[in-house]
Scaffold this active site. Structure first.
Site, PDB file in Angstrom:
ATOM      1  N   THR A  47       0.593  -1.216   0.380  1.00  0.00           N
ATOM      2  CA  THR A  47      -0.061   0.308   0.028  1.00  0.00           C
ATOM      3  C   THR A  47       0.391   1.722   0.124  1.00  0.00           C
ATOM      4  O   THR A  47       2.202   1.327   0.464  1.00  0.00           O
ATOM      5  CB  THR A  47      -0.725   0.248   1.504  1.00  0.00           C
ATOM      6  OG1 THR A  47      -1.659   1.256   1.208  1.00  0.00           O
ATOM      7  CG2 THR A  47       0.095  -0.418   2.673  1.00  0.00           C
ATOM      8  N   TYR A  71      -1.784   0.378   9.929  1.00  0.00           N
ATOM      9  CA  TYR A  71      -1.904  -0.459   8.928  1.00  0.00           C
ATOM     10  C   TYR A  71      -0.647  -0.474   8.478  1.00  0.00           C
ATOM     11  O   TYR A  71      -0.005  -1.677   7.626  1.00  0.00           O
ATOM     12  CB  TYR A  71      -2.984   0.581   7.865  1.00  0.00           C
ATOM     13  CG  TYR A  71      -3.228  -0.059   7.122  1.00  0.00           C
ATOM     14  CD1 TYR A  71      -3.798  -1.184   6.586  1.00  0.00           C
ATOM     15  CD2 TYR A  71      -3.122   0.635   5.683  1.00  0.00           C
ATOM     16  CE1 TYR A  71      -4.038  -1.654   5.316  1.00  0.00           C
ATOM     17  CE2 TYR A  71      -3.424   0.306   4.863  1.00  0.00           C
ATOM     18  CZ  TYR A  71      -3.565  -0.509   4.211  1.00  0.00           C
ATOM     19  OH  TYR A  71      -4.108  -1.550   2.513  1.00  0.00           O
TER      20      TYR A  71
HETATM   21  N1  LIG Z   1      -8.414  -0.859  -0.940  1.00  0.00           N
HETATM   22  C1  LIG Z   1      -7.364  -0.438  -1.862  1.00  0.00           C
HETATM   23  O1  LIG Z   1      -7.309   1.070  -1.712  1.00  0.00           O
HETATM   24  C2  LIG Z   1      -6.126  -0.226  -1.649  1.00  0.00           C
HETATM   25  C3  LIG Z   1      -4.920   0.048  -1.017  1.00  0.00           C
HETATM   26  C4  LIG Z   1      -3.700  -0.216  -1.044  1.00  0.00           C
HETATM   27  C5  LIG Z   1      -3.558  -1.587  -0.692  1.00  0.00           C
HETATM   28  N2  LIG Z   1      -5.088  -2.730  -0.351  1.00  0.00           N
HETATM   29  C6  LIG Z   1      -4.269  -4.105   0.517  1.00  0.00           C
HETATM   30  O2  LIG Z   1      -5.432  -4.781  -1.229  1.00  0.00           O
HETATM   31  C7  LIG Z   1      -5.652  -5.904  -0.172  1.00  0.00           C
HETATM   32  C8  LIG Z   1      -7.230  -6.139  -1.353  1.00  0.00           C
HETATM   33  O3  LIG Z   1      -7.966  -5.031  -0.140  1.00  0.00           O
HETATM   34  P1  LIG Z   1      -9.450  -4.719  -0.835  1.00  0.00           P
HETATM   35  O4  LIG Z   1      -9.624  -2.792  -1.106  1.00  0.00           O
HETATM   36  O5  LIG Z   1      -9.865  -5.835  -1.240  1.00  0.00           O
HETATM   37  O6  LIG Z   1     -10.505  -5.347   1.001  1.00  0.00           O
HETATM   38  P2  LIG Z   1     -11.267  -6.154   1.180  1.00  0.00           P
HETATM   39  O7  LIG Z   1     -11.550  -5.462   3.099  1.00  0.00           O
HETATM   40  O8  LIG Z   1     -12.404  -5.741   0.405  1.00  0.00           O
HETATM   41  O9  LIG Z   1     -10.472  -6.969   1.257  1.00  0.00           O
HETATM   42  C9  LIG Z   1      -9.863  -8.103   1.658  1.00  0.00           C
HETATM   43  C10 LIG Z   1      -9.700  -9.556   2.653  1.00  0.00           C
HETATM   44  O10 LIG Z   1      -8.880 -10.080   2.740  1.00  0.00           O
HETATM   45  C11 LIG Z   1     -10.178 -11.124   3.429  1.00  0.00           C
HETATM   46  N3  LIG Z   1      -9.164 -11.576   5.180  1.00  0.00           N
HETATM   47  C12 LIG Z   1      -8.574 -10.610   5.781  1.00  0.00           C
HETATM   48  N4  LIG Z   1      -8.080 -11.370   6.833  1.00  0.00           N
HETATM   49  C13 LIG Z   1      -7.530 -12.352   6.867  1.00  0.00           C
HETATM   50  C14 LIG Z   1      -7.523 -13.611   7.194  1.00  0.00           C
HETATM   51  N5  LIG Z   1      -6.398 -13.587   8.201  1.00  0.00           N
HETATM   52  N6  LIG Z   1      -7.270 -14.972   6.528  1.00  0.00           N
HETATM   53  C15 LIG Z   1      -7.891 -14.828   5.160  1.00  0.00           C
HETATM   54  N7  LIG Z   1      -8.650 -13.490   4.840  1.00  0.00           N
HETATM   55  C16 LIG Z   1      -8.679 -12.750   5.291  1.00  0.00           C
HETATM   56  C17 LIG Z   1     -11.070 -10.316   4.206  1.00  0.00           C
HETATM   57  O11 LIG Z   1     -12.577 -11.005   4.716  1.00  0.00           O
HETATM   58  C18 LIG Z   1     -11.884  -9.605   2.294  1.00  0.00           C
HETATM   59  O12 LIG Z   1     -12.284 -10.721   2.482  1.00  0.00           O
HETATM   60  C19 LIG Z   1      -5.701  -5.756   1.260  1.00  0.00           C
HETATM   61  O13 LIG Z   1      -4.243  -6.694   1.266  1.00  0.00           O
HETATM   62  C20 LIG Z   1      -5.502  -4.378   0.979  1.00  0.00           C
HETATM   63  O14 LIG Z   1      -4.409  -3.995   2.213  1.00  0.00           O
HETATM   64  C21 LIG Z   1      -5.700  -1.639  -0.409  1.00  0.00           C
END
Ligand SMILES: NC(=O)c1ccc[n+]([C@@H]2O[C@H](COP(=O)([O-])OP(=O)(O)OC[C@H]3O[C@@H](n4cnc5c(N)ncnc54)[C@H](O)[C@@H]3O)[C@@H](O)[C@H]2O)c1
Length: 260
Positions: A47, A71
């Protein structure tokens, strides 16, 4: 590809140990199990939060990484774990530092779900379809052109395409790792995004101007020079009206099926 994690920045400030457990400790379990099982390539969702309040913008990958919340710190620790593992074990990795992910699958097969999102475009389209009554704008006195915060919104399908290219590259060049920003290198302010949404829907979006939120940098724009020069990738959906149209179509689909 390791996408799982806890992702809400303010929650990470309130419950840091939960974030270190789920983003760092659980990643340790995943990475060590994967390596033991013979996995040779790992692509990790990192991120822009690893940069904290970056010393310069556009942010390139060499900018100092000083996260300002648990985070970002929990993700940076996982990056470091991957770096050290790649030096010691027969594997390589890509740490992809996402900027603001947005939009939805252009064919409507997938998109963002879940209540209580804090992502601007998700909240804005929820407001546009009537799930929320208004949208809060946190700060209009930043040193930016219109005073609201500027971010680099990347369409999720362009993000996905970069993952596939990154994995191909890891397979082709097993001795190399990749640390790349995923963004367009283009900034849009909160107000520009809301104005664009009004243009797309033809309807006003009710906005409420609030004070600044702690820890929001005024400008967070990626340099994507490394991405463009390393992977055979180019943006397909960068136009903000396209991003908003896809996000809106997805939100309407959720609404028509009574999904959250
Ligand atoms: N959305 C953004 O703008 C953004 C920006 C930077 C980084 N990210 C990263 O992208 C990834 C996906 O993010 P997203 O936006 O789809 O978020 P999201 O919350 O929709 O998806 C994260 C998923 O991970 C699952 N999860 C969490 N802990 C878990 C565990 N211990 N075991 C199994 N599953 C688990 C959750 O149930 C969820 O479905 C994350 O790692 C996040 O940090 C997202």
């Amino acid at each position: 590809m390791h996408f799982a994690g806890s992702i809400v920045v303010p929650e990470s400030v309130e419950k840091p140990l939960d974030y270190y457990r789920n983003n760092t400790v659980a990643s340790h379990a995943l990475v060590s199990t994967a390596i033991d099982a013979g996995v040779r390539h790992i692509v990790f969702s990192s991120t822009a939060a690893v940069y904290g309040e970056p010393e310069r913008v556009p942010v390139d990958e060499s900018v100092a990484k000083i996260p300002i919340n648990p985070y970002g710190a929990s993700k940076l620790m996982t990056e470091r774990m991957l770096e050290d593992s790649a030096a010691a074990y027969p594997m390589n990795y890509a740490a992809l530092r996402y900027f603001n992910v947005s939009g939805a699958d252009p064919e409507g097969r997938s998109g963002q779900v879940g209540k209580g999102s804090t992502h601007l475009i998700k909240v804005a389209v929820e407001t546009a379809v009537g799930k929320r009554d208004h949208i809060d704008v946190y700060g209009t006195d930043y040193p930016t052109e219109d005073g609201s915060c500027v971010r680099d919104y990347i369409h999720v399908s362009d993000l996905v395409a970069a993952h596939l290219k990154a994995l191909e590259r890891l397979i082709e060049k097993p001795e190399e790792n990749l640390v790349l920003n995923l963004g367009y290198g283009r900034g849009l302010s909160v107000i520009e995004v809301l104005d664009a949404l009004e243009r797309v829907t033809g309807k006003p979006i009710r906005r409420e101007i609030k004070g600044r939120r702690a820890g929001d940098p005024p400008n967070l724009i990626s340099s994507n020079k490394a991405l463009l020069s390393t992977l055979d990738w180019s943006a397909r959906y960068a136009d903000i009206d396209t991003i908003l149209t896809h996000a809106l179509e997805w939100e309407r689909k959720l609404q028509s099926r009574n999904w959250e």
